[in-house]
Design an enzyme around this catalytic site. Structure first.
Site, PDB file in Angstrom:
ATOM      1  CG  HIS A 251      -4.162   0.442   7.351  1.00 56.33           C
ATOM      2  ND1 HIS A 251      -3.116   0.586   8.229  1.00 56.33           N
ATOM      3  CD2 HIS A 251      -3.621   0.011   6.202  1.00 56.33           C
ATOM      4  CE1 HIS A 251      -1.989   0.264   7.619  1.00 56.33           C
ATOM      5  NE2 HIS A 251      -2.258  -0.080   6.389  1.00 56.33           N
TER       6      HIS A 251
ATOM      7  NE  ARG B  42       0.863  -1.369  14.015  1.00 57.83           N
ATOM      8  CZ  ARG B  42       1.147  -2.634  13.775  1.00 57.83           C
ATOM      9  NH1 ARG B  42       0.883  -3.161  12.609  1.00 57.83           N
ATOM     10  NH2 ARG B  42       1.694  -3.393  14.705  1.00 57.83           N
TER      11      ARG B  42
ATOM     12  CD  GLU C 250      13.403   0.938   5.019  1.00 59.50           C
ATOM     13  OE1 GLU C 250      12.968   0.261   4.067  1.00 59.50           O
ATOM     14  OE2 GLU C 250      12.757   1.131   6.068  1.00 59.50           O
TER      15      GLU C 250
ATOM     16  CG  ASN D  48       8.671  -4.909   0.427  1.00 62.80           C
ATOM     17  OD1 ASN D  48       7.731  -4.750   1.220  1.00 62.80           O
ATOM     18  ND2 ASN D  48       9.827  -4.294   0.571  1.00 62.80           N
TER      19      ASN D  48
HETATM   20  I1  8IG Z   1       4.744  -3.714   3.619  1.00 68.59           I
HETATM   21  O1  8IG Z   1      10.442  -2.339   2.638  1.00 68.59           O
HETATM   22  C1  8IG Z   1       6.461  -2.787   3.971  1.00 68.59           C
HETATM   23  N1  8IG Z   1       6.602  -1.935   4.979  1.00 68.59           N
HETATM   24  N2  8IG Z   1      10.380   0.489   6.231  1.00 68.59           N
HETATM   25  N3  8IG Z   1      10.408  -0.939   4.410  1.00 68.59           N
HETATM   26  C2  8IG Z   1       9.750  -0.361   5.445  1.00 68.59           C
HETATM   27  N4  8IG Z   1       8.482  -0.646   5.715  1.00 68.59           N
HETATM   28  C3  8IG Z   1       7.853  -1.510   4.912  1.00 68.59           C
HETATM   29  C4  8IG Z   1       8.470  -2.140   3.839  1.00 68.59           C
HETATM   30  C5  8IG Z   1       9.830  -1.825   3.564  1.00 68.59           C
HETATM   31  N5  8IG Z   1       7.575  -2.920   3.248  1.00 68.59           N
END
Ligand code: 8IG
Length: 277
Positions: free
Chosen positions: A76, A97, A198, A240
Protein backbone atom coordinates in the site's frame (compact mmCIF):
# COMPACT_ATOMS: atom_id res chain seq x y z
CA UNK A 1 8.66 12.76 17.63
CA UNK A 2 5.41 10.87 18.04
CA UNK A 3 5.65 7.10 17.66
CA UNK A 4 4.06 5.83 14.43
CA UNK A 5 0.92 4.75 16.24
CA UNK A 6 0.19 8.21 17.65
CA UNK A 7 -1.59 10.88 15.69
CA UNK A 8 -3.00 14.35 16.37
CA UNK A 9 -6.45 13.03 15.48
CA UNK A 10 -6.35 10.68 18.45
CA UNK A 11 -6.82 13.62 20.83
CA UNK A 12 -10.60 13.84 21.31
CA UNK A 13 -10.29 17.63 21.75
CA UNK A 14 -8.77 17.99 18.28
CA UNK A 15 -11.08 19.28 15.55
CA UNK A 16 -10.75 16.86 12.60
CA UNK A 17 -11.82 19.55 10.12
CA UNK A 18 -9.22 21.96 11.44
CA UNK A 19 -6.54 19.26 11.05
CA UNK A 20 -7.79 18.49 7.53
CA UNK A 21 -7.48 22.20 6.71
CA UNK A 22 -3.92 22.20 8.05
CA UNK A 23 -3.11 19.09 6.00
CA UNK A 24 -4.52 20.76 2.88
CA UNK A 25 -2.38 23.85 3.54
CA UNK A 26 0.70 21.63 3.85
CA UNK A 27 -0.21 19.89 0.58
CA UNK A 28 -0.70 23.24 -1.18
CA UNK A 29 2.65 24.40 0.15
CA UNK A 30 4.59 21.26 -0.77
CA UNK A 31 2.99 20.69 -4.18
CA UNK A 32 2.90 24.36 -5.16
CA UNK A 33 -0.73 23.83 -6.22
CA UNK A 34 -3.11 26.08 -4.33
CA UNK A 35 -6.24 24.11 -5.15
CA UNK A 36 -7.06 20.64 -6.51
CA UNK A 37 -10.19 19.80 -8.51
CA UNK A 38 -10.65 16.07 -8.01
CA UNK A 39 -9.24 13.50 -5.62
CA UNK A 40 -8.71 9.77 -5.97
CA UNK A 41 -8.04 7.14 -3.36
CA UNK A 42 -6.39 4.21 -5.07
CA UNK A 43 -7.02 0.88 -3.37
CA UNK A 44 -5.54 -2.54 -4.10
CA UNK A 45 -5.23 -3.11 -7.81
CA UNK A 46 -5.67 0.54 -8.78
CA UNK A 47 -2.30 2.13 -8.00
CA UNK A 48 -1.06 2.16 -11.60
CA UNK A 49 -3.86 4.54 -12.58
CA UNK A 50 -1.82 7.35 -11.06
CA UNK A 51 0.76 6.93 -13.83
CA UNK A 52 -1.84 6.99 -16.59
CA UNK A 53 -4.14 9.86 -15.71
CA UNK A 54 -1.65 12.66 -16.26
CA UNK A 55 1.68 14.21 -15.38
CA UNK A 56 2.77 13.86 -11.76
CA UNK A 57 4.06 17.26 -10.68
CA UNK A 58 4.72 16.43 -7.02
CA UNK A 59 4.97 13.30 -4.87
CA UNK A 60 4.70 13.59 -1.10
CA UNK A 61 5.17 11.02 1.63
CA UNK A 62 1.73 10.88 3.21
CA UNK A 63 2.94 10.28 6.76
CA UNK A 64 4.75 13.64 6.65
CA UNK A 65 1.41 15.45 6.29
CA UNK A 66 -0.43 16.21 9.52
CA UNK A 67 -3.02 13.60 10.52
CA UNK A 68 -1.90 10.94 8.05
CA UNK A 69 -0.85 7.55 9.40
CA UNK A 70 2.01 5.39 8.14
CA UNK A 71 0.71 2.63 5.81
CA UNK A 72 -0.20 -0.58 7.65
CA UNK A 73 0.46 -2.82 4.68
CA UNK A 74 3.51 -3.37 2.52
CA UNK A 75 2.34 -2.80 -1.05
CA UNK A 76 0.00 0.00 0.00
CA UNK A 77 1.88 3.05 -1.25
CA UNK A 78 2.06 5.79 1.33
CA UNK A 79 2.24 8.68 -1.12
CA UNK A 80 0.14 11.66 -2.06
CA UNK A 81 0.61 12.88 -5.61
CA UNK A 82 -0.43 16.01 -7.41
CA UNK A 83 -1.22 15.27 -11.05
CA UNK A 84 -1.86 17.64 -13.94
CA UNK A 85 -4.60 16.12 -16.10
CA UNK A 86 -4.66 16.53 -19.90
CA UNK A 87 -7.75 18.73 -19.50
CA UNK A 88 -5.80 21.15 -17.29
CA UNK A 89 -7.43 20.10 -14.02
CA UNK A 90 -5.45 19.10 -10.96
CA UNK A 91 -5.94 15.70 -9.33
CA UNK A 92 -4.83 14.74 -5.86
CA UNK A 93 -4.03 11.03 -5.72
CA UNK A 94 -4.03 9.46 -2.30
CA UNK A 95 -2.15 6.19 -2.23
CA UNK A 96 -2.36 5.90 1.54
CA UNK A 97 -5.52 4.48 3.03
CA UNK A 98 -6.06 3.96 6.74
CA UNK A 99 -8.43 1.04 7.18
CA UNK A 100 -11.07 0.80 9.87
CA UNK A 101 -9.69 -2.60 10.87
CA UNK A 102 -6.44 -0.97 11.96
CA UNK A 103 -8.35 0.16 15.03
CA UNK A 104 -7.14 3.76 14.97
CA UNK A 105 -10.67 5.12 14.92
CA UNK A 106 -12.83 6.47 12.16
CA UNK A 107 -11.34 9.98 12.26
CA UNK A 108 -8.09 8.62 10.92
CA UNK A 109 -9.95 6.52 8.34
CA UNK A 110 -11.61 9.56 6.78
CA UNK A 111 -8.83 12.11 7.24
CA UNK A 112 -7.64 11.73 3.64
CA UNK A 113 -11.14 12.42 2.34
CA UNK A 114 -11.56 15.48 4.56
CA UNK A 115 -8.14 16.70 3.48
CA UNK A 116 -9.03 16.18 -0.18
CA UNK A 117 -12.15 18.29 0.31
CA UNK A 118 -10.10 20.97 2.06
CA UNK A 119 -7.72 21.13 -0.93
CA UNK A 120 -10.73 22.19 -3.00
CA UNK A 121 -11.61 18.87 -4.61
CA UNK A 122 -15.30 18.58 -5.45
CA UNK A 123 -15.18 15.04 -6.83
CA UNK A 124 -13.94 12.10 -4.76
CA UNK A 125 -13.13 8.87 -6.55
CA UNK A 126 -12.94 5.95 -4.12
CA UNK A 127 -11.52 2.67 -5.41
CA UNK A 128 -10.89 -0.63 -3.69
CA UNK A 129 -10.23 -4.31 -4.15
CA UNK A 130 -13.19 -6.40 -3.01
CA UNK A 131 -14.94 -9.73 -3.02
CA UNK A 132 -17.76 -10.41 -5.47
CA UNK A 133 -21.06 -12.07 -4.67
CA UNK A 134 -22.31 -12.29 -8.26
CA UNK A 135 -20.81 -15.41 -9.80
CA UNK A 136 -20.41 -13.78 -13.21
CA UNK A 137 -17.81 -11.43 -11.75
CA UNK A 138 -14.58 -13.28 -12.34
CA UNK A 139 -11.42 -11.99 -10.59
CA UNK A 140 -10.25 -8.86 -12.39
CA UNK A 141 -13.73 -7.47 -13.05
CA UNK A 142 -14.19 -3.75 -12.28
CA UNK A 143 -17.61 -2.84 -10.89
CA UNK A 144 -19.26 0.51 -10.16
CA UNK A 145 -20.55 0.97 -6.63
CA UNK A 146 -24.23 1.97 -6.79
CA UNK A 147 -24.86 2.21 -3.03
CA UNK A 148 -23.54 0.77 0.19
CA UNK A 149 -24.48 -1.03 3.37
CA UNK A 150 -22.27 0.00 6.27
CA UNK A 151 -21.91 -2.94 8.64
CA UNK A 152 -19.13 -1.42 10.71
CA UNK A 153 -21.66 0.02 13.15
CA UNK A 154 -19.62 3.22 13.06
CA UNK A 155 -19.85 6.62 11.38
CA UNK A 156 -17.44 9.46 10.68
CA UNK A 157 -20.15 11.88 11.78
CA UNK A 158 -19.86 13.07 15.34
CA UNK A 159 -22.74 14.24 17.46
CA UNK A 160 -26.23 14.89 16.12
CA UNK A 161 -25.12 15.37 12.53
CA UNK A 162 -27.93 14.10 10.30
CA UNK A 163 -26.85 13.77 6.70
CA UNK A 164 -28.81 12.48 3.73
CA UNK A 165 -27.13 9.63 1.81
CA UNK A 166 -29.45 9.45 -1.20
CA UNK A 167 -27.55 9.04 -4.50
CA UNK A 168 -24.35 8.86 -2.44
CA UNK A 169 -22.53 7.25 -5.36
CA UNK A 170 -23.42 9.84 -7.96
CA UNK A 171 -25.60 8.53 -10.80
CA UNK A 172 -24.16 11.34 -12.93
CA UNK A 173 -20.61 10.06 -12.44
CA UNK A 174 -21.67 6.43 -12.93
CA UNK A 175 -23.21 7.41 -16.27
CA UNK A 176 -19.92 9.04 -17.28
CA UNK A 177 -18.08 5.83 -16.33
CA UNK A 178 -20.49 3.77 -18.40
CA UNK A 179 -19.98 6.11 -21.36
CA UNK A 180 -16.35 4.90 -21.31
CA UNK A 181 -17.25 1.22 -20.83
CA UNK A 182 -20.89 0.29 -21.39
CA UNK A 183 -20.27 -3.22 -20.03
CA UNK A 184 -19.55 -1.96 -16.49
CA UNK A 185 -21.83 -3.66 -13.98
CA UNK A 186 -22.77 -2.04 -10.72
CA UNK A 187 -23.52 -3.33 -7.27
CA UNK A 188 -24.15 -2.52 -3.63
CA UNK A 189 -20.97 -2.49 -1.55
CA UNK A 190 -21.10 -3.99 1.92
CA UNK A 191 -18.40 -2.70 4.25
CA UNK A 192 -17.43 -5.16 6.94
CA UNK A 193 -14.88 -4.41 9.62
CA UNK A 194 -12.37 -7.09 8.61
CA UNK A 195 -9.51 -7.80 8.51
CA UNK A 196 -10.75 -11.37 8.37
CA UNK A 197 -12.71 -12.20 5.24
CA UNK A 198 -16.34 -13.18 5.72
CA UNK A 199 -17.62 -16.60 6.59
CA UNK A 200 -19.77 -18.14 3.85
CA UNK A 201 -22.79 -17.50 6.12
CA UNK A 202 -21.89 -13.81 6.37
CA UNK A 203 -21.59 -13.63 2.59
CA UNK A 204 -25.08 -15.17 2.30
CA UNK A 205 -26.34 -12.54 4.74
CA UNK A 206 -24.74 -9.76 2.69
CA UNK A 207 -26.46 -11.18 -0.41
CA UNK A 208 -29.86 -11.47 1.27
CA UNK A 209 -29.79 -7.91 2.56
CA UNK A 210 -29.05 -6.61 -0.92
CA UNK A 211 -25.27 -6.61 -1.30
CA UNK A 212 -23.21 -7.73 -4.28
CA UNK A 213 -19.72 -6.62 -3.21
CA UNK A 214 -17.94 -7.19 0.12
CA UNK A 215 -15.03 -5.13 1.31
CA UNK A 216 -13.30 -3.42 4.21
CA UNK A 217 -13.19 0.25 3.18
CA UNK A 218 -14.99 2.97 1.21
CA UNK A 219 -18.41 3.24 2.94
CA UNK A 220 -17.14 5.29 5.87
CA UNK A 221 -15.05 7.39 3.48
CA UNK A 222 -18.05 8.00 1.22
CA UNK A 223 -20.10 9.26 4.18
CA UNK A 224 -17.33 11.73 5.07
CA UNK A 225 -17.07 12.82 1.43
CA UNK A 226 -20.81 13.51 1.33
CA UNK A 227 -20.57 15.47 4.58
CA UNK A 228 -17.84 17.54 2.90
CA UNK A 229 -20.16 18.18 -0.05
CA UNK A 230 -18.20 16.17 -2.60
CA UNK A 231 -19.62 14.16 -5.49
CA UNK A 232 -18.54 10.52 -5.25
CA UNK A 233 -17.57 7.86 -7.75
CA UNK A 234 -16.98 4.42 -6.23
CA UNK A 235 -15.35 1.53 -8.07
CA UNK A 236 -14.43 -1.95 -6.88
CA UNK A 237 -12.02 -4.33 -8.49
CA UNK A 238 -13.38 -7.80 -7.84
CA UNK A 239 -10.24 -9.74 -6.98
CA UNK A 240 -12.02 -12.82 -5.67
CA UNK A 241 -15.45 -14.31 -5.39
CA UNK A 242 -16.58 -13.92 -1.77
CA UNK A 243 -16.17 -16.83 0.63
CA UNK A 244 -18.55 -19.68 -0.10
CA UNK A 245 -19.40 -18.26 -3.54
CA UNK A 246 -15.90 -19.31 -4.53
CA UNK A 247 -15.52 -23.01 -3.71
CA UNK A 248 -11.89 -22.82 -2.55
CA UNK A 249 -10.62 -20.90 0.52
CA UNK A 250 -9.56 -17.28 0.06
CA UNK A 251 -5.83 -16.78 -0.15
CA UNK A 252 -4.47 -13.26 0.43
CA UNK A 253 -1.57 -13.78 -2.00
CA UNK A 254 -3.98 -14.88 -4.77
CA UNK A 255 -6.19 -11.89 -4.07
CA UNK A 256 -3.19 -9.55 -4.41
CA UNK A 257 -2.08 -11.32 -7.60
CA UNK A 258 -5.53 -10.98 -9.21
CA UNK A 259 -5.32 -7.26 -8.47
CA UNK A 260 -1.88 -7.00 -10.06
CA UNK A 261 -3.02 -8.86 -13.17
CA UNK A 262 -6.01 -6.60 -13.68
CA UNK A 263 -4.16 -3.40 -12.87
CA UNK A 264 -3.19 -2.23 -16.39
CA UNK A 265 -6.74 -2.68 -17.73
CA UNK A 266 -8.62 -1.05 -14.88
CA UNK A 267 -6.08 1.72 -14.57
CA UNK A 268 -6.54 2.60 -18.23
CA UNK A 269 -10.30 2.55 -17.70
CA UNK A 270 -10.05 4.89 -14.74
CA UNK A 271 -7.75 7.24 -16.65
CA UNK A 272 -10.33 7.51 -19.45
CA UNK A 273 -13.10 8.23 -16.94
CA UNK A 274 -11.06 10.91 -15.18
CA UNK A 275 -10.45 12.64 -18.51
CA UNK A 276 -14.20 13.24 -18.81
CA UNK A 277 -14.73 14.76 -15.36
I1 8IG B 1 -9.35 -7.77 -2.15
O1 8IG B 1 -13.76 -11.18 -0.10
C1 8IG B 1 -10.84 -8.25 -0.94
N1 8IG B 1 -11.20 -7.46 0.07
N2 8IG B 1 -14.60 -8.12 3.19
N3 8IG B 1 -14.17 -9.67 1.53
C2 8IG B 1 -13.89 -8.50 2.15
N4 8IG B 1 -12.92 -7.69 1.72
C3 8IG B 1 -12.21 -8.09 0.66
C4 8IG B 1 -12.45 -9.27 -0.02
C5 8IG B 1 -13.49 -10.12 0.45
N5 8IG B 1 -11.56 -9.37 -1.01
Amino acid sequence: MPTPTQNVLDDPRADPFEIAAQAAAEIADRTGIASHDIALTLGSGWARAADLIGETTATLTASEIVGFSAPALAGHVGTIRSILLPNGKRALVIGARTHYYENHGVRRVVHSVRTAAATGATIMILTNGAGGIRESWTPGTPVLISDHINLTGDSPLEGATFIDLTDLYSSRLRAIARSVDATLDEGVYVQNRGPHYETPAEVQMAKIIGGQIVGMSTALEAIAARQAGMEILGMSLITNLAAGIQKTPLNHAEVIQAGKDAEPVISALLAKIVELL
